[in-house]
Write an enzyme that holds these catalytic residues in place. Sequence first.
Site, PDB file in Angstrom:
ATOM      1  N   LYS A   1       0.799  -1.220   0.000  1.00 46.51           N
ATOM      2  CA  LYS A   1       0.000   0.000   0.000  1.00 46.51           C
ATOM      3  C   LYS A   1       0.836   1.276   0.000  1.00 46.51           C
ATOM      4  CE  LYS A   1      -4.533  -0.993   0.236  1.00 46.51           C
ATOM      5  NZ  LYS A   1      -5.563  -0.375  -0.633  1.00 46.51           N
TER       6      LYS A   1
ATOM      7  N   SER B   1       0.547  -9.714  -0.561  1.00 43.97           N
ATOM      8  CA  SER B   1       0.334  -8.274  -0.486  1.00 43.97           C
ATOM      9  C   SER B   1       0.773  -7.618   0.819  1.00 43.97           C
ATOM     10  CB  SER B   1      -1.143  -7.958  -0.728  1.00 43.97           C
ATOM     11  OG  SER B   1      -1.968  -8.690   0.164  1.00 43.97           O
TER      12      SER B   1
END
Length: 309
Positions: free
Chosen positions: A34, A286
């Site tokens: 992110k 992720s």
Amino acid sequence: MHRTPCKRSATFNKMTEKNVFLKLENLQKTGSFKIRGAMNKVSQLSEAECAKGLIAASAGNHAQGVAFAGKARNVPVTIFMPLGTPVSKVNATKGYGATVKLVGQNFDEAYIAAREEQLRTGATFIHPFDDIAVIEGQATVAMEMLQQRPELDTIVVPAGGGGLLAGTLLAVKSIRPDIRVIGVQSSNASAIAIAYKGKGDGLLPFQGKTIAEGINVKTPGNLTMKIIQVFVDDVITVSEQEIASAILFTLEREKTLIEGAAAAAVAAVLNHRIPGSSQNVGIIVSGGNFDVSKLVECQQLCMNMPLAK
């Protein structure tokens, strides 16, 4: 940003009878991909936009990325996060200097509260996924993968609001359109999968909580869905038991702690949901911002479910 490893896993190869490569974004700064999108967006803001301060809503990882980016530009940051956000993500966000407000039972409720605050204060809103600068930042994960492992024929991507999936699609389909891109969601938070398969409008009533809180998004982005609908090869779902099992399996066999969102993509490969013709499979791991107290919950979920062989 770190250029994270794209590691070959002999254990996964044996389990799946494929060549599996793990793109370890859990080793990225702030513990997830992110930060790529957040830094790309914040770095492009004008001084006038920064002077208003930054505000965002997040399930945890975007929060840390925006807090880190704001600190880099010496800009105050306020983050709205759901009440059930793992303590590790809340504390890390505060550690980067942001003010954290815990509001609502899920991301969407926190998002509404953040938007209301933004209207009141005039702060600059940093959307976690439905922003082209954020999407372009996330696309750099796939760009690295194509450089590191040019033999890939399939890339598997966890999806919540769709920023990482959309970014991956823009990068891969521009450079290597022959490579399949498959999105993965929890069956308890599958708005993108439902919309993609034409079974709904993407406005999903929550079906229950998910251990993959990072992808627990009720309404995907308008921009991300436009990209996904055009370019994605498939969007599939995995169960909560499969996600929990993937967390434990990766911890035990790879000595790597991953969070539920990342584990969704891992679960899809371990449970043979990827097309049989795919032989060189990249998984975007992720993030790794997992609340270790939830390991007991993982064990309970998996108690009656042997891992697929």
